[in-house]
Design a protein around this motif. Structure first.
Motif, PDB file in Angstrom:
ATOM      1  N   GLY A  57       0.800  -1.223   0.000  1.00  0.00           N
ATOM      2  CA  GLY A  57       0.000   0.000   0.000  1.00  0.00           C
ATOM      3  C   GLY A  57       0.832   1.271   0.000  1.00  0.00           C
ATOM      4  O   GLY A  57       0.295   2.367   0.182  1.00  0.00           O
ATOM      5  N   ASP A  58       2.152   1.142  -0.207  1.00  0.00           N
ATOM      6  CA  ASP A  58       3.068   2.287  -0.209  1.00  0.00           C
ATOM      7  C   ASP A  58       2.981   3.099   1.089  1.00  0.00           C
ATOM      8  O   ASP A  58       2.989   4.333   1.082  1.00  0.00           O
ATOM      9  CB  ASP A  58       2.798   3.203  -1.406  1.00  0.00           C
ATOM     10  CG  ASP A  58       3.349   2.643  -2.709  1.00  0.00           C
ATOM     11  OD1 ASP A  58       4.401   1.963  -2.671  1.00  0.00           O
ATOM     12  OD2 ASP A  58       2.718   2.864  -3.752  1.00  0.00           O
ATOM     13  N   MET A  59       2.920   2.383   2.192  1.00  0.00           N
ATOM     14  CA  MET A  59       2.855   3.042   3.500  1.00  0.00           C
ATOM     15  C   MET A  59       4.085   2.739   4.353  1.00  0.00           C
ATOM     16  O   MET A  59       4.218   3.279   5.453  1.00  0.00           O
ATOM     17  CB  MET A  59       1.601   2.581   4.253  1.00  0.00           C
ATOM     18  CG  MET A  59       0.295   3.007   3.615  1.00  0.00           C
ATOM     19  SD  MET A  59       0.113   4.800   3.539  1.00  0.00           S
ATOM     20  CE  MET A  59       0.152   5.226   5.264  1.00  0.00           C
ATOM     21  N   TYR A  60       4.975   1.915   3.869  1.00  0.00           N
ATOM     22  CA  TYR A  60       6.136   1.480   4.660  1.00  0.00           C
ATOM     23  C   TYR A  60       7.003   2.673   5.061  1.00  0.00           C
ATOM     24  O   TYR A  60       7.356   2.840   6.237  1.00  0.00           O
ATOM     25  CB  TYR A  60       6.953   0.477   3.851  1.00  0.00           C
ATOM     26  CG  TYR A  60       8.191  -0.020   4.559  1.00  0.00           C
ATOM     27  CD1 TYR A  60       8.153  -1.161   5.350  1.00  0.00           C
ATOM     28  CD2 TYR A  60       9.417   0.643   4.428  1.00  0.00           C
ATOM     29  CE1 TYR A  60       9.291  -1.631   5.998  1.00  0.00           C
ATOM     30  CE2 TYR A  60      10.554   0.199   5.070  1.00  0.00           C
ATOM     31  CZ  TYR A  60      10.491  -0.943   5.854  1.00  0.00           C
ATOM     32  OH  TYR A  60      11.610  -1.395   6.504  1.00  0.00           O
ATOM     33  N   ASN A  61       7.352   3.514   4.092  1.00  0.00           N
ATOM     34  CA  ASN A  61       8.253   4.632   4.392  1.00  0.00           C
ATOM     35  C   ASN A  61       7.582   5.711   5.236  1.00  0.00           C
ATOM     36  O   ASN A  61       8.242   6.392   6.029  1.00  0.00           O
ATOM     37  CB  ASN A  61       8.770   5.233   3.083  1.00  0.00           C
ATOM     38  CG  ASN A  61       9.696   4.279   2.355  1.00  0.00           C
ATOM     39  OD1 ASN A  61      10.663   3.789   2.925  1.00  0.00           O
ATOM     40  ND2 ASN A  61       9.373   3.966   1.107  1.00  0.00           N
ATOM     41  N   THR A  62       6.272   5.867   5.087  1.00  0.00           N
ATOM     42  CA  THR A  62       5.554   6.840   5.909  1.00  0.00           C
ATOM     43  C   THR A  62       5.724   6.527   7.388  1.00  0.00           C
ATOM     44  O   THR A  62       5.959   7.417   8.210  1.00  0.00           O
ATOM     45  CB  THR A  62       4.054   6.850   5.545  1.00  0.00           C
ATOM     46  OG1 THR A  62       3.909   7.282   4.189  1.00  0.00           O
ATOM     47  CG2 THR A  62       3.267   7.767   6.465  1.00  0.00           C
ATOM     48  N   LEU A  63       5.656   5.248   7.745  1.00  0.00           N
ATOM     49  CA  LEU A  63       5.744   4.862   9.152  1.00  0.00           C
ATOM     50  C   LEU A  63       7.188   4.702   9.624  1.00  0.00           C
ATOM     51  O   LEU A  63       7.434   4.203  10.719  1.00  0.00           O
ATOM     52  CB  LEU A  63       4.953   3.576   9.392  1.00  0.00           C
ATOM     53  CG  LEU A  63       3.441   3.787   9.279  1.00  0.00           C
ATOM     54  CD1 LEU A  63       2.697   2.468   9.374  1.00  0.00           C
ATOM     55  CD2 LEU A  63       2.945   4.747  10.347  1.00  0.00           C
ATOM     56  N   ASN A  64       8.117   5.143   8.811  1.00  0.00           N
ATOM     57  CA  ASN A  64       9.504   5.292   9.246  1.00  0.00           C
ATOM     58  C   ASN A  64       9.860   6.749   9.506  1.00  0.00           C
ATOM     59  O   ASN A  64      10.956   7.063   9.948  1.00  0.00           O
ATOM     60  CB  ASN A  64      10.472   4.744   8.193  1.00  0.00           C
ATOM     61  CG  ASN A  64      10.865   3.301   8.471  1.00  0.00           C
ATOM     62  OD1 ASN A  64      10.545   2.756   9.521  1.00  0.00           O
ATOM     63  ND2 ASN A  64      11.548   2.681   7.532  1.00  0.00           N
ATOM     64  N   ALA A  99      -5.077  -2.010   0.611  1.00  0.00           N
ATOM     65  CA  ALA A  99      -3.965  -2.234   1.536  1.00  0.00           C
ATOM     66  C   ALA A  99      -3.629  -0.952   2.286  1.00  0.00           C
ATOM     67  O   ALA A  99      -3.428  -0.959   3.508  1.00  0.00           O
ATOM     68  CB  ALA A  99      -2.745  -2.739   0.775  1.00  0.00           C
ATOM     69  N   ALA A 100      -3.558   0.165   1.566  1.00  0.00           N
ATOM     70  CA  ALA A 100      -3.256   1.447   2.201  1.00  0.00           C
ATOM     71  C   ALA A 100      -4.339   1.824   3.203  1.00  0.00           C
ATOM     72  O   ALA A 100      -4.042   2.296   4.311  1.00  0.00           O
ATOM     73  CB  ALA A 100      -3.117   2.533   1.132  1.00  0.00           C
ATOM     74  N   TYR A 101      -5.594   1.616   2.833  1.00  0.00           N
ATOM     75  CA  TYR A 101      -6.702   1.969   3.723  1.00  0.00           C
ATOM     76  C   TYR A 101      -6.643   1.154   5.015  1.00  0.00           C
ATOM     77  O   TYR A 101      -6.888   1.671   6.112  1.00  0.00           O
ATOM     78  CB  TYR A 101      -8.039   1.735   3.013  1.00  0.00           C
ATOM     79  CG  TYR A 101      -9.233   2.308   3.744  1.00  0.00           C
ATOM     80  CD1 TYR A 101      -9.676   3.608   3.481  1.00  0.00           C
ATOM     81  CD2 TYR A 101      -9.916   1.573   4.714  1.00  0.00           C
ATOM     82  CE1 TYR A 101     -10.761   4.156   4.155  1.00  0.00           C
ATOM     83  CE2 TYR A 101     -11.002   2.109   5.399  1.00  0.00           C
ATOM     84  CZ  TYR A 101     -11.420   3.398   5.107  1.00  0.00           C
ATOM     85  OH  TYR A 101     -12.493   3.922   5.785  1.00  0.00           O
ATOM     86  N   LEU A 102      -6.293  -0.126   4.885  1.00  0.00           N
ATOM     87  CA  LEU A 102      -6.232  -0.988   6.067  1.00  0.00           C
ATOM     88  C   LEU A 102      -5.114  -0.540   7.012  1.00  0.00           C
ATOM     89  O   LEU A 102      -5.293  -0.527   8.230  1.00  0.00           O
ATOM     90  CB  LEU A 102      -6.027  -2.441   5.641  1.00  0.00           C
ATOM     91  CG  LEU A 102      -6.247  -3.506   6.720  1.00  0.00           C
ATOM     92  CD1 LEU A 102      -7.677  -3.437   7.246  1.00  0.00           C
ATOM     93  CD2 LEU A 102      -5.951  -4.901   6.168  1.00  0.00           C
ATOM     94  N   VAL A 103      -3.975  -0.166   6.460  1.00  0.00           N
ATOM     95  CA  VAL A 103      -2.879   0.331   7.299  1.00  0.00           C
ATOM     96  C   VAL A 103      -3.286   1.633   7.990  1.00  0.00           C
ATOM     97  O   VAL A 103      -3.063   1.822   9.189  1.00  0.00           O
ATOM     98  CB  VAL A 103      -1.605   0.541   6.464  1.00  0.00           C
ATOM     99  CG1 VAL A 103      -0.510   1.215   7.303  1.00  0.00           C
ATOM    100  CG2 VAL A 103      -1.089  -0.789   5.920  1.00  0.00           C
TER     101      VAL A 103
END
Length: 531
Positions: A57-64, A99-103
């Motif tokens: 969902g392209d959210m990995y780097n956001t949560l870093n 996937a992004a929405y779920l994260v």
């Protein structure tokens, strides 16, 4: 309903508002500890599927990012169960958008919420999909804390460099059902038919409303309400087995069900609140009190809430020693919360109680403000209010084109001792100019005499300023007084006024006049019944 019509503000966080990761090249790595994404990736035996989800969902780097997050993360077992329930073989079978929405649904941005801050009810800070998650404590202490009543927290307070992780046994399925959707169940057929007949189904099905901001740009306002729903089995226990029986018991005299004066319409409106009030919110009482009254959508009708031997009870009758209890509190909905009650809950006239009227306690503000009555802010939040945005305040400044006249401020908890006693962690700031005024409607007050106390935040000045004069329903209320001081940095002050007698049970109009036009920082008004 026009007057009480809530406007609810929907603002997606910039960093969390798009499926494409906006911070792909902005991540950081700590040398001794790890940010959330790297922390999870370092434990593949527990979180590899969730890491895959964040990447998909392209959210990995956001949560870093070097920021503040509270994240609820399901274990691999929970993720595997979720995939199987949705007939997916692997994470990549989901769309990137889902996937992004779920994260995002599992992520609360700009807030560090540890176990010590959990309360039984809705979490004040909204998640990145602009929804409220809820906490439920069951028998078993810290080993039996559930989120949304579905997923148990198996590990609390895993600290990362940029936030806190709580480990879940199961995935939180995003709540998409509205209050109206929730009462579609067969057990609510009588209550649901009454809602529909009185024309309130659309209100309970609305999630957002369209509007314009102060610059004329289109925005969405988020609906958040509370419903006290009555199931059929409860009606049956009182001899009510159909909508017709309910109409008969209520003594409805005509079929003008859409009129607010109609007894069926009043009954349904009495079960609705214009703001989201979780079980824990309902159980908060003024200091030294064990009872309070709250407004409903029924004109001039209130619900009494009291603590009876450690149990939260609505409309307790001292003669019968009975009241309305909760069968199931905190049923989360996309547009609010449903409490399922154990009585059919007819209209009830309570006794006088002490009323703490927070001058910011309006549905309009809850809709408009991105942060509202929040006790866990990392930074102070201020929102300037414009007249076209709200109906709760009516004012005339001097001059009329004066800017920043009315502001809402929600302070962070670290802003000092002077602020921690402010009701609901916020206050109203008025810069009306000389002889400028503002009007607002009080909560419904049970008729009788009260001692009225204005509570305000006193700021430092070399001499007294911020003189104000109040009136209630056009009658002068006490004398003039300043809200500044020359002795303290800042502190919460209380100013007594003369007593006031209300001849009717209803809402009343308060007018505040800024005598000298200096800043007014007002918190709440306390109405204490007089014998």
């Amino acid at each position: 309903m026009k007057k009480l019509r809530p406007l609810y503000f929907l603002m997606l966080l910039i960093g969390l508002g798009a499926c494409e990761d906006p911070y792909q090249d902005s991540t950081f790595t700590a040398y001794e500890d790890l940010p959330i994404s790297l922390l999870l990736e370092s434990q593949p035996e527990r979180f590899s599927l969730w890491v895959e989800l964040m990447q998909h969902g392209d959210m990995y780097n956001t949560l870093n990012l070097k920021d503040s997050y509270t994240v609820f993360v399901p274990s691999n077992e929970g993720m595997q169960q979720y995939l199987e329930e949705n007939n997916w073989d692997k994470v990549s079978d989901m769309s990137p958008e889902d996937a992004a929405y779920l994260v995002k649904y599992h992520t609360i941005h700009s807030a560090l919420i540890s176990q010590s801050q959990f309360e039984n009810g809705v979490i004040n800070d909204r998640n990145a999909t602009d929804d409220n998650l809820s906490i439920e404590f069951r028998e078993g202490g810290l080993n039996a804390i559930y989120v949304n009543g579905l997923s148990r927290i198996s590990e609390l307070d895993v600290v990362a460099t940029n936030g806190i992780v709580h480990v879940l046994e199961e995935v939180l399925v995003p709540v998409r059902a509205t209050i109206w959707d929730k009462i579609q169940a067969d057990r609510f057929s009588i209550f649901r038919e009454a809602v529909q007949l009185t024309g309130q189904a659309d209100l309970l099905h609305t999630i957002t409303e369209e509007g314009l901001d102060s610059q004329g740009n289109p925005v969405q306002y988020r609906i958040r309400m509370t419903a006290f729903a009555v199931p059929n089995e409860v009606y049956a226990a009182h001899g009510i087995n159909s909508l017709g029986d309910l109409v008969t018991v209520l003594g409805v005299e005509d079929e003008s069900y859409l009129e607010s004066s109609n007894k069926l319409n009043q009954y349904i409106s009495y079960h609705l609140l214009s703001q989201l009030r979780s079980f824990s919110d309902l159980g908060e009482f003024p200091e030294g009190e064990t009872a309070k009254n709250i407004n409903t959508l029924a004109s001039n009708e209130v619900i009494n809430i009291s603590d009876q031997a450690g149990q939260l009870v609505l409309n307790f009758d001292r003669e019968s020693e009975e009241g309305v209890g909760f069968m199931e509190p905190n049923v989360n909905c996309k547009n609010g919360v449903v409490h399922i009650m154990d009585s059919w809950m007819p209209l009830f006239t309570p006794e006088q109680v002490t009323v703490l009227w927070d001058l910011t306690d309006y549905a309009d503000l809850q809709a408009l403000c991105d942060q509202y009555q929040n006790s866990s802010l990392n930074s102070t939040y201020t929102r300037t209010i414009n007249q076209e945005e709200v109906s709760c305040y009516r004012w005339k400044s001097t001059p009329e084109f004066r800017s920043n006249v009315v502001s809402y401020r929600n302070n962070r908890g670290a802003d000092g001792i002077w602020y921690q006693d402010a009701l609901n962690h916020d206050h109203l700031r008025l810069d009306l100019g000389p002889s400028g005024w503002i009007e607002m409607d009080t909560p419904v007050l049970i008729k009788g005499s009260y001692e009225v106390t204005m509570v305000y935040l006193s700021y430092t000045k070399s001499s007294n300023t911020g003189y104000l004069q109040c009136s209630m329903d056009g009658k002068r209320l006490g004398s003039q007084w300043p809200v500044s001081n020359s002795k303290y940095d800042r502190k919460l002050e209380r100013r007594m006024t003369s007593s006031f007698t209300f001849e009717e049970t209803k809402s009343h109009t308060l007018r505040i006049v800024a005598v000298d036009g200096e800043l007014l920082t007002l918190d709440h008004i306390r109405f204490t019944p007089k014998d």
